[in-house]
Design a protein around this motif. Sequence first.
Motif, PDB file in Angstrom:
ATOM      1  N   PRO A  33       0.728  -1.183   0.105  1.00  0.00           N
ATOM      2  CA  PRO A  33       0.291   0.197  -0.308  1.00  0.00           C
ATOM      3  C   PRO A  33       0.623   0.977   0.057  1.00  0.00           C
ATOM      4  CG  PRO A  33      -0.955  -1.536   1.633  1.00  0.00           C
ATOM      5  CD  PRO A  33       0.709  -2.579   0.554  1.00  0.00           C
ATOM      6  N   TYR A  34       2.221   1.139   0.481  1.00  0.00           N
ATOM      7  CA  TYR A  34       2.871   2.610   0.531  1.00  0.00           C
ATOM      8  C   TYR A  34       4.417   2.885  -0.307  1.00  0.00           C
ATOM      9  CZ  TYR A  34      -0.205   3.109   4.693  1.00  0.00           C
ATOM     10  OH  TYR A  34      -1.147   3.254   5.095  1.00  0.00           O
ATOM     11  N   ALA A  35       3.975   1.937  -1.117  1.00  0.00           N
ATOM     12  CA  ALA A  35       5.117   1.395  -2.501  1.00  0.00           C
ATOM     13  C   ALA A  35       4.756   2.314  -3.333  1.00  0.00           C
ATOM     14  CB  ALA A  35       5.279  -0.009  -3.244  1.00  0.00           C
ATOM     15  N   PRO A  36       5.298   3.168  -4.666  1.00  0.00           N
ATOM     16  CA  PRO A  36       5.271   4.081  -5.484  1.00  0.00           C
ATOM     17  C   PRO A  36       4.170   2.858  -6.223  1.00  0.00           C
ATOM     18  CG  PRO A  36       7.828   3.563  -5.178  1.00  0.00           C
ATOM     19  CD  PRO A  36       7.073   2.593  -4.524  1.00  0.00           C
ATOM     20  N   VAL A  37       3.589   3.561  -6.961  1.00  0.00           N
ATOM     21  CA  VAL A  37       2.207   2.542  -7.331  1.00  0.00           C
ATOM     22  C   VAL A  37       2.469   3.533  -9.197  1.00  0.00           C
ATOM     23  CG1 VAL A  37      -0.555   2.693  -8.587  1.00  0.00           C
ATOM     24  CG2 VAL A  37       0.669   3.308  -5.817  1.00  0.00           C
ATOM     25  N   THR A  38       2.348   2.810 -10.235  1.00  0.00           N
ATOM     26  CA  THR A  38       3.271   2.701 -11.428  1.00  0.00           C
ATOM     27  C   THR A  38       1.852   1.930 -12.443  1.00  0.00           C
ATOM     28  OG1 THR A  38       4.597   1.066 -11.743  1.00  0.00           O
ATOM     29  CG2 THR A  38       5.679   2.902 -11.447  1.00  0.00           C
ATOM     30  N   ALA A 122      -1.801   7.246  -6.452  1.00  0.00           N
ATOM     31  CA  ALA A 122      -1.788   6.517  -5.948  1.00  0.00           C
ATOM     32  C   ALA A 122      -2.730   6.733  -3.724  1.00  0.00           C
ATOM     33  CB  ALA A 122      -0.049   7.089  -4.867  1.00  0.00           C
ATOM     34  N   ALA A 123      -2.652   8.121  -4.393  1.00  0.00           N
ATOM     35  CA  ALA A 123      -4.000   7.806  -3.276  1.00  0.00           C
ATOM     36  C   ALA A 123      -5.678   7.030  -3.877  1.00  0.00           C
ATOM     37  CB  ALA A 123      -4.508   8.904  -3.419  1.00  0.00           C
ATOM     38  N   PHE A 124      -5.360   6.547  -4.875  1.00  0.00           N
ATOM     39  CA  PHE A 124      -7.041   5.853  -5.317  1.00  0.00           C
ATOM     40  C   PHE A 124      -6.452   4.642  -4.892  1.00  0.00           C
ATOM     41  CE2 PHE A 124      -9.293   3.715  -8.281  1.00  0.00           C
ATOM     42  CZ  PHE A 124     -10.812   4.353  -8.112  1.00  0.00           C
ATOM     43  N   VAL A 125      -5.543   3.894  -5.883  1.00  0.00           N
ATOM     44  CA  VAL A 125      -4.885   2.410  -5.479  1.00  0.00           C
ATOM     45  C   VAL A 125      -4.638   2.548  -3.976  1.00  0.00           C
ATOM     46  CG1 VAL A 125      -2.991   1.058  -5.699  1.00  0.00           C
ATOM     47  CG2 VAL A 125      -4.189   2.047  -7.541  1.00  0.00           C
ATOM     48  N   ARG A 126      -4.626   3.626  -2.765  1.00  0.00           N
ATOM     49  CA  ARG A 126      -4.321   2.568  -1.438  1.00  0.00           C
ATOM     50  C   ARG A 126      -5.105   2.807  -0.778  1.00  0.00           C
ATOM     51  NH1 ARG A 126       0.748   6.656  -1.395  1.00  0.00           N
ATOM     52  NH2 ARG A 126       2.443   5.250  -1.433  1.00  0.00           N
ATOM     53  N   ALA A 127      -6.508   4.298  -1.611  1.00  0.00           N
ATOM     54  CA  ALA A 127      -7.633   3.737  -0.494  1.00  0.00           C
ATOM     55  C   ALA A 127      -8.258   2.686  -0.723  1.00  0.00           C
ATOM     56  CB  ALA A 127      -8.878   4.822  -1.566  1.00  0.00           C
ATOM     57  N   ALA A 128      -8.546   1.767  -2.623  1.00  0.00           N
ATOM     58  CA  ALA A 128      -8.741   0.453  -2.901  1.00  0.00           C
ATOM     59  C   ALA A 128      -8.433  -0.907  -2.835  1.00  0.00           C
ATOM     60  CB  ALA A 128      -8.748   0.291  -4.362  1.00  0.00           C
ATOM     61  N   LEU A 129      -7.079  -0.617  -1.937  1.00  0.00           N
ATOM     62  CA  LEU A 129      -6.164  -1.652  -0.855  1.00  0.00           C
ATOM     63  C   LEU A 129      -7.049  -1.223   0.617  1.00  0.00           C
ATOM     64  CD1 LEU A 129      -2.862  -1.470  -2.445  1.00  0.00           C
ATOM     65  CD2 LEU A 129      -4.576  -2.802  -3.101  1.00  0.00           C
ATOM     66  N   ALA A 130      -7.151  -0.398   1.200  1.00  0.00           N
ATOM     67  CA  ALA A 130      -7.783   0.079   1.938  1.00  0.00           C
ATOM     68  C   ALA A 130      -8.741  -0.958   2.434  1.00  0.00           C
ATOM     69  CB  ALA A 130      -7.813   1.452   2.615  1.00  0.00           C
ATOM     70  N   VAL A 131     -10.109  -0.594   1.718  1.00  0.00           N
ATOM     71  CA  VAL A 131     -11.576  -1.625   1.630  1.00  0.00           C
ATOM     72  C   VAL A 131     -11.110  -2.709   1.373  1.00  0.00           C
ATOM     73  CG1 VAL A 131     -13.093  -1.407  -0.143  1.00  0.00           C
ATOM     74  CG2 VAL A 131     -11.892   0.835   0.398  1.00  0.00           C
ATOM     75  N   GLU A 132     -10.060  -2.883   0.538  1.00  0.00           N
ATOM     76  CA  GLU A 132      -9.972  -5.102   0.246  1.00  0.00           C
ATOM     77  C   GLU A 132      -9.842  -4.994   2.201  1.00  0.00           C
ATOM     78  OE1 GLU A 132      -7.914  -6.694  -3.561  1.00  0.00           O
ATOM     79  OE2 GLU A 132      -6.555  -6.493  -1.872  1.00  0.00           O
ATOM     80  N   LEU A 133      -9.037  -5.020   2.852  1.00  0.00           N
ATOM     81  CA  LEU A 133      -8.522  -4.823   4.060  1.00  0.00           C
ATOM     82  C   LEU A 133      -9.339  -4.009   5.099  1.00  0.00           C
ATOM     83  CD1 LEU A 133      -4.749  -4.024   3.849  1.00  0.00           C
ATOM     84  CD2 LEU A 133      -6.210  -6.275   3.443  1.00  0.00           C
ATOM     85  N   GLY A 134     -11.356  -3.547   5.284  1.00  0.00           N
ATOM     86  CA  GLY A 134     -12.191  -3.247   5.791  1.00  0.00           C
ATOM     87  C   GLY A 134     -11.570  -1.937   6.398  1.00  0.00           C
TER      88      GLY A 134
END
Length: 165
Positions: A33-38, A122-134
């Motif tokens: 979740p905190y890695a660079p998003v490409t 990165a913010a969008f992807v991190r939000a999606a990953l956070a949803v996965e984890l609840g």
Amino acid sequence: MTTEHRGIAGPYTAYDGLPVLHAVDKDLPLIHPYAPVTPGRYVTPGGGRLTIRPPEVPAHIRITLDHMGCPAQFTDEKNAAFKRLALAAEGHCVQAGCRHRAAYADGVLRIFEVRTGSIALAAFVRAALAVELGDFSPTDRLLQETEALAGPVRQEGEGDQDNGG
């Protein structure tokens, strides 16, 4: 370790404690979740397959999230959170005057269209990953920021399958 066939051509392989993956996905990198998003294909912390496509049309980035039918990712709360995340992205499109395919497609394969230069990738992807984890707070924060900028976005259930051009 391989498991039974789950509706798509197997075999399926265990992956680092996550739900089983199709054999073709076992070599995908795990996205942190905190890695660079490409752009690329990744395995998510919740066991999904995330694909970030470079924009075909420079105005939008397409992000797909495939959970291969994992029941833990299809709860009503998570479906609603993914919908709010899509609405946050769509609000920027409405503000910019563009209309494209539905910003959200629910189900096994979730598809998002994010306007380039609106929500940071990165913010969008991190939000999606956070949803996965609840954790729904990053999604709710993005939606609040969008509504502060563009006004109220349409509500859940309102014009969900709008395929305007």
